[in-house]
Design a protein around this motif. Structure first.
Motif, PDB file in Angstrom:
ATOM      1  N   THR A  29      15.619 -10.357  39.775  1.00 13.51           N
ATOM      2  CA  THR A  29      15.455  -9.357  38.728  1.00 13.51           C
ATOM      3  C   THR A  29      15.393  -7.970  39.354  1.00 13.51           C
ATOM      4  OG1 THR A  29      14.223 -10.928  37.365  1.00 13.51           O
ATOM      5  CG2 THR A  29      14.010  -8.595  36.808  1.00 13.51           C
ATOM      6  N   ALA A  30      16.269  -7.078  38.924  1.00 14.78           N
ATOM      7  CA  ALA A  30      16.264  -5.664  39.304  1.00 14.78           C
ATOM      8  C   ALA A  30      16.193  -5.483  40.811  1.00 14.78           C
ATOM      9  CB  ALA A  30      15.102  -4.933  38.626  1.00 14.78           C
ATOM     10  N   TRP A  31      17.056  -6.208  41.520  1.00 16.41           N
ATOM     11  CA  TRP A  31      17.129  -6.045  42.986  1.00 16.41           C
ATOM     12  C   TRP A  31      18.016  -4.850  43.291  1.00 16.41           C
ATOM     13  CZ3 TRP A  31      21.270  -8.756  46.239  1.00 16.41           C
ATOM     14  CH2 TRP A  31      21.167  -8.353  47.587  1.00 16.41           C
ATOM     15  N   GLU A  32      17.441  -3.850  43.965  1.00 17.15           N
ATOM     16  CA  GLU A  32      18.201  -2.655  44.330  1.00 17.15           C
ATOM     17  C   GLU A  32      19.042  -2.948  45.568  1.00 17.15           C
ATOM     18  OE1 GLU A  32      17.589   1.996  45.747  1.00 17.15           O
ATOM     19  OE2 GLU A  32      15.944   0.918  44.760  1.00 17.15           O
ATOM     20  N   ILE A  33      20.359  -2.839  45.420  1.00 13.70           N
ATOM     21  CA  ILE A  33      21.271  -3.030  46.544  1.00 13.70           C
ATOM     22  C   ILE A  33      21.346  -1.710  47.312  1.00 13.70           C
ATOM     23  CG2 ILE A  33      23.589  -3.725  47.221  1.00 13.70           C
ATOM     24  CD1 ILE A  33      23.839  -5.185  44.579  1.00 13.70           C
ATOM     25  N   ASP A  34      20.946  -1.737  48.560  1.00 16.18           N
ATOM     26  CA  ASP A  34      20.707  -0.514  49.321  1.00 16.18           C
ATOM     27  C   ASP A  34      22.004   0.027  49.916  1.00 16.18           C
ATOM     28  OD1 ASP A  34      19.023   1.486  50.227  1.00 16.18           O
ATOM     29  OD2 ASP A  34      18.600   0.461  52.124  1.00 16.18           O
ATOM     30  N   PHE A  35      22.901   0.518  49.059  1.00 14.08           N
ATOM     31  CA  PHE A  35      24.182   1.021  49.539  1.00 14.08           C
ATOM     32  C   PHE A  35      24.022   2.250  50.422  1.00 14.08           C
ATOM     33  CE2 PHE A  35      25.908  -1.406  45.912  1.00 14.08           C
ATOM     34  CZ  PHE A  35      26.935  -2.057  46.558  1.00 14.08           C
ATOM     35  N   PHE A  36      23.065   3.111  50.115  1.00  9.81           N
ATOM     36  CA  PHE A  36      22.950   4.388  50.810  1.00  9.81           C
ATOM     37  C   PHE A  36      21.712   4.470  51.708  1.00  9.81           C
ATOM     38  CE2 PHE A  36      25.392   5.054  46.949  1.00  9.81           C
ATOM     39  CZ  PHE A  36      26.544   5.633  47.462  1.00  9.81           C
ATOM     40  N   ALA A  79      14.905  10.748  51.247  1.00  9.04           N
ATOM     41  CA  ALA A  79      15.045  11.821  50.250  1.00  9.04           C
ATOM     42  C   ALA A  79      16.506  12.172  50.029  1.00  9.04           C
ATOM     43  CB  ALA A  79      14.257  13.050  50.710  1.00  9.04           C
ATOM     44  N   ARG A  80      17.325  12.099  51.068  1.00  6.59           N
ATOM     45  CA  ARG A  80      18.759  12.338  50.894  1.00  6.59           C
ATOM     46  C   ARG A  80      19.404  11.268  50.031  1.00  6.59           C
ATOM     47  NH1 ARG A  80      21.093  13.792  56.952  1.00  6.59           N
ATOM     48  NH2 ARG A  80      20.509  16.011  57.012  1.00  6.59           N
ATOM     49  N   ALA A  81      19.018  10.022  50.252  1.00  5.28           N
ATOM     50  CA  ALA A  81      19.622   8.916  49.512  1.00  5.28           C
ATOM     51  C   ALA A  81      19.321   8.979  48.021  1.00  5.28           C
ATOM     52  CB  ALA A  81      19.144   7.580  50.087  1.00  5.28           C
ATOM     53  N   ALA A  82      18.252   9.705  47.659  1.00  2.00           N
ATOM     54  CA  ALA A  82      17.898   9.795  46.239  1.00  2.00           C
ATOM     55  C   ALA A  82      18.948  10.543  45.435  1.00  2.00           C
ATOM     56  CB  ALA A  82      16.528  10.465  46.081  1.00  2.00           C
ATOM     57  N   PHE A  83      19.827  11.305  46.085  1.00  2.00           N
ATOM     58  CA  PHE A  83      20.880  12.035  45.372  1.00  2.00           C
ATOM     59  C   PHE A  83      22.054  11.128  45.008  1.00  2.00           C
ATOM     60  CE2 PHE A  83      18.601  15.395  47.505  1.00  2.00           C
ATOM     61  CZ  PHE A  83      18.641  16.457  46.601  1.00  2.00           C
ATOM     62  N   PHE A  84      22.104   9.942  45.573  1.00  3.38           N
ATOM     63  CA  PHE A  84      23.247   9.056  45.370  1.00  3.38           C
ATOM     64  C   PHE A  84      22.897   7.988  44.336  1.00  3.38           C
ATOM     65  CE2 PHE A  84      23.840  11.017  49.447  1.00  3.38           C
ATOM     66  CZ  PHE A  84      25.218  11.242  49.511  1.00  3.38           C
ATOM     67  N   PRO A  85      23.924   7.313  43.806  1.00  3.42           N
ATOM     68  CA  PRO A  85      23.657   6.290  42.782  1.00  3.42           C
ATOM     69  C   PRO A  85      22.809   5.145  43.332  1.00  3.42           C
ATOM     70  CG  PRO A  85      25.980   6.884  42.826  1.00  3.42           C
ATOM     71  CD  PRO A  85      25.368   7.512  44.032  1.00  3.42           C
ATOM     72  N   ARG A  86      22.045   4.553  42.445  1.00  2.00           N
ATOM     73  CA  ARG A  86      21.286   3.356  42.763  1.00  2.00           C
ATOM     74  C   ARG A  86      21.902   2.184  42.013  1.00  2.00           C
ATOM     75  NH1 ARG A  86      14.790   4.832  42.717  1.00  2.00           N
ATOM     76  NH2 ARG A  86      14.924   6.719  44.013  1.00  2.00           N
ATOM     77  N   VAL A  87      22.131   1.131  42.731  1.00  2.00           N
ATOM     78  CA  VAL A  87      22.735  -0.066  42.148  1.00  2.00           C
ATOM     79  C   VAL A  87      21.697  -1.172  42.176  1.00  2.00           C
ATOM     80  CG1 VAL A  87      24.599  -1.735  42.303  1.00  2.00           C
ATOM     81  CG2 VAL A  87      25.010   0.647  42.956  1.00  2.00           C
ATOM     82  N   SER A  88      21.418  -1.738  41.018  1.00  3.49           N
ATOM     83  CA  SER A  88      20.464  -2.845  40.943  1.00  3.49           C
ATOM     84  C   SER A  88      21.142  -4.037  40.276  1.00  3.49           C
ATOM     85  CB  SER A  88      19.210  -2.449  40.159  1.00  3.49           C
ATOM     86  OG  SER A  88      19.544  -2.063  38.841  1.00  3.49           O
ATOM     87  N   LEU A  89      20.660  -5.193  40.582  1.00  3.12           N
ATOM     88  CA  LEU A  89      21.286  -6.424  40.105  1.00  3.12           C
ATOM     89  C   LEU A  89      20.224  -7.358  39.556  1.00  3.12           C
ATOM     90  CD1 LEU A  89      23.720  -8.373  39.891  1.00  3.12           C
ATOM     91  CD2 LEU A  89      23.182  -9.118  42.229  1.00  3.12           C
ATOM     92  N   THR A  90      20.513  -7.848  38.354  1.00  2.00           N
ATOM     93  CA  THR A  90      19.704  -8.900  37.746  1.00  2.00           C
ATOM     94  C   THR A  90      20.622 -10.080  37.478  1.00  2.00           C
ATOM     95  OG1 THR A  90      18.154  -7.351  36.739  1.00  2.00           O
ATOM     96  CG2 THR A  90      18.265  -9.568  35.796  1.00  2.00           C
ATOM     97  N   SER A  91      20.271 -11.231  37.995  1.00  5.99           N
ATOM     98  CA  SER A  91      21.120 -12.408  37.828  1.00  5.99           C
ATOM     99  C   SER A  91      20.223 -13.641  37.728  1.00  5.99           C
ATOM    100  CB  SER A  91      22.082 -12.541  39.006  1.00  5.99           C
ATOM    101  OG  SER A  91      22.883 -13.695  38.866  1.00  5.99           O
ATOM    102  N   LEU A 111      22.868   7.079  38.134  1.00  6.83           N
ATOM    103  CA  LEU A 111      23.238   8.253  38.917  1.00  6.83           C
ATOM    104  C   LEU A 111      22.451   9.451  38.410  1.00  6.83           C
ATOM    105  CD1 LEU A 111      25.059   9.732  40.957  1.00  6.83           C
ATOM    106  CD2 LEU A 111      26.712  10.058  39.089  1.00  6.83           C
ATOM    107  N   PRO A 112      21.678  10.105  39.279  1.00  9.39           N
ATOM    108  CA  PRO A 112      20.929  11.291  38.830  1.00  9.39           C
ATOM    109  C   PRO A 112      21.878  12.439  38.529  1.00  9.39           C
ATOM    110  CG  PRO A 112      20.712  11.012  41.202  1.00  9.39           C
ATOM    111  CD  PRO A 112      21.419   9.790  40.697  1.00  9.39           C
ATOM    112  N   ILE A 113      21.762  13.014  37.359  1.00  7.51           N
ATOM    113  CA  ILE A 113      22.587  14.153  36.961  1.00  7.51           C
ATOM    114  C   ILE A 113      21.736  15.410  36.832  1.00  7.51           C
ATOM    115  CG2 ILE A 113      24.073  15.095  35.141  1.00  7.51           C
ATOM    116  CD1 ILE A 113      25.013  12.271  34.553  1.00  7.51           C
ATOM    117  N   PHE A 114      20.653  15.325  36.090  1.00  2.00           N
ATOM    118  CA  PHE A 114      19.750  16.468  35.954  1.00  2.00           C
ATOM    119  C   PHE A 114      18.316  15.945  36.033  1.00  2.00           C
ATOM    120  CE2 PHE A 114      17.030  19.175  33.280  1.00  2.00           C
ATOM    121  CZ  PHE A 114      17.172  20.374  33.962  1.00  2.00           C
ATOM    122  N   ASP A 115      17.573  16.467  36.999  1.00  4.15           N
ATOM    123  CA  ASP A 115      16.170  16.073  37.137  1.00  4.15           C
ATOM    124  C   ASP A 115      15.272  17.276  37.349  1.00  4.15           C
ATOM    125  OD1 ASP A 115      16.860  16.849  39.652  1.00  4.15           O
ATOM    126  OD2 ASP A 115      16.408  14.956  40.647  1.00  4.15           O
TER     127      ASP A 115
END
Length: 501
Positions: free
Chosen positions: A153-160, A326-338, A366-370
């Motif tokens: 459940t909601a496993w974040e795939i650490d691409f970045f 902190a740099r990686a927070a600017f990139f998309p987060r991919v999570s998987l539930t299966s 993907l963060p757009i405006f925060d």
């Protein structure tokens, strides 16, 4: 090594068997990109100190302090027993050891985030009225559903590399805490040694004061007799009485300080000071086994031999890893539930044929405006890294100053001790001659009393200088990185830190 990420398109209308085949492909892709990291390349800052210690470059030979276990440096069995007791019972050292365990557990928590958490869930529900009756009047009045699922459940795939950066920061924090524990042990050993030497000096000072008090009381009796017979003036008698009372006050003060010093040592030990630790203390500092000289080496050696400097560097490594997170927070987060399992409206049919159910639900955010939150976090991480750099450099400068001060003490305290001991010996001869001359009516009472006062001061100064010399040797051993390693070969064979299991 950072790896390039390749974008892949997935057709929208994928058949069911294609979706099932996507699961292992996604896991394989995760393993492929797991090495991607946005952590800045770490470079150890240059040591902001001179390349050599001030003073005469000629240093005594011998084993380096960091390679000399404390059992070989503190060879007096009385002191060795106290150090062993302190290492077992000291509460501050226990706290430092448990802080290491806390940091180890925190690292385990961060590392666990890199892996999917597989869980089993089971549930059931019954509700009335049954919404299905709107479309099927023959449906029952009670709706029920049962399911059993196994999956992630909601496993974040650490691409970045965000999670890996946090794991690296936690690892560095763990290593820093471990080094702080070693530094605490070094400080404890030095504090016990200095406390024990202080007690020996206290015993020696008490012995000198008792002897001085006895001598002054004898002089007071003689002066009282001469005053009563009209040979001496009342001024001479009152001066002798004043010196005797001064000796009594000094003795009371030294007795109080001696008890307080014993209480301080007992706190370090975590137990009462055993009587055998002070056996033979009447010999004072001269009865303690001499401490070996250790070479100072070069200031660059402190970077690897001082646990507190290594701890400061690990804190810098942790701060550097936080910049990557902190740099990686600017990139998309991919999570998987299966999940995969079974579902049925009847509990008795839950595991029958035809009840299989599965879910594959990837999610990308993907963060757009925060409102600048991510940028502020990155700025804070960079500022924290600069603070860690300054603290690391400060620790090097402090270590350099401590070693330089101890070396200055080693170069000068020996001559000071010799001169003060020679002064005490000369004052002893002077007192004996003045006493002999006074008893034979050749010298005045002022000469005798002045000789007594000078002898007492010179003896006290000699003892205090000798204590300072011995404590300076202990301090030099400590500030050069000695004391935490009990195995003489461990330092030579020390390898780079590994991740805890």
């Amino acid at each position: 090594m950072p790896k390039r990420l390749e974008s892949r398109k997935i057709t929208a209308n994928m058949p069911e068997n294609g979706i099932m085949r996507l699961v292992p492909l996604a896991l394989a892709a995760t393993l492929f990109v797991s090495g991607c990291s946005l952590i800045p390349t770490y470079e150890r800052p240059a040591a902001p100190v001179p390349t050599v210690f001030p003073g005469d470059p000629a240093q005594p030979g011998g084993t380096a302090a960091a390679s000399l276990p404390w059992q070989q440096f503190f060879q007096d069995p009385r002191l060795a027993g106290l150090i062993e007791t302190a290492l077992v019972n000291n509460r501050d050292l226990r706290v430092a050891a448990q802080n290491v365990e806390v940091a180890r557990a925190q690292f385990g928590i961060q590392r666990a985030g890199l892996f999917p958490a597989v869980g089993l869930s089971a549930g059931g529900s019954r509700s009335s009225p049954n919404p299905a009756r709107i479309y099927n009047p023959n449906a029952g009045s009670v709706a029920q559903n049962f399911s059993v699922d196994l999956g992630i459940t909601a496993w974040e795939i650490d691409f970045f590399g965000r999670l890996d950066s946090l794991r690296g920061s936690a690892l560095a924090q763990y290593l820093a805490t471990d080094e702080s524990h070693k530094a605490a042990q070094t400080s404890l050993i030095a504090a016990v040694a200095n406390g024990w030497l202080t007690l020996l000096a206290d015993e020696e000072l008490l012995s000198i004061t008792r002897q001085t008090l006895t001598t002054r009381e004898d002089t007071l009796k003689l002066m009282k007799l001469r005053f009563d017979t009209g040979v001496a003036s009342e001024i001479d008698y009152q001066l002798a009485n004043s010196l005797a009372e001064t000796a009594r006050a000094t003795y009371a003060e030294q007795l109080r300080l001696r008890r307080q010093d014993e209480n301080a040592l007992a706190l370090l030990l975590g137990a009462p000071v055993p009587a055998e630790a002070l056996a033979g203390s009447e010999g004072g500092l001269a009865g303690a086994r001499p401490l070996p000289d250790v070479p100072a080496g070069l200031p660059s050696d402190l970077l690897t031999e001082r646990p507190d400097i290594r701890a400061a560097e690990q804190q810098l490594v942790a701060a550097n890893a936080n910049v990557g997170a902190a740099r990686a927070a600017f990139f998309p987060r991919v999570s998987l539930t299966s999940t995969i399992g079974t579902a049925s409206s009847e509990f008795s049919n839950l595991f029958h044929s035809g009840t299989k159910a599965w879910l594959f639900s990837p999610q990308v955010s993907l963060p757009i405006f925060d409102a600048g939150r991510n940028q502020a976090n990155l700025d804070a991480a960079r500022a924290s890294r600069e603070i860690a750099v300054a603290q690391y450099e400060r620790s090097i400068q402090s270590a350099f100053r401590e070693v330089a001060d101890a070396l200055a003490g080693r170069d000068t305290l020996g001559e000071q001790v010799r001169a003060l001991q020679a002064t005490a010996d000369a004052e002893g001869v002077r007192f004996r001659l003045a006493d002999l001359r006074y008893r034979n009516g050749v010298a005045s009472s002022l000469d005798l009393l002045d000789a007594q006062r000078s002898l007492f001061s010179a003896q006290q100064a000699a003892v205090q200088a000798r204590l300072l010399q011995l404590q300076n040797q202990v301090t030099l051993y400590k500030v050069l990185g000695g004391g935490w390693n009990a195995n003489p070969q461990a330092t030579a064979n020390e390898q780079s830190p590994q991740s805890p299991a």
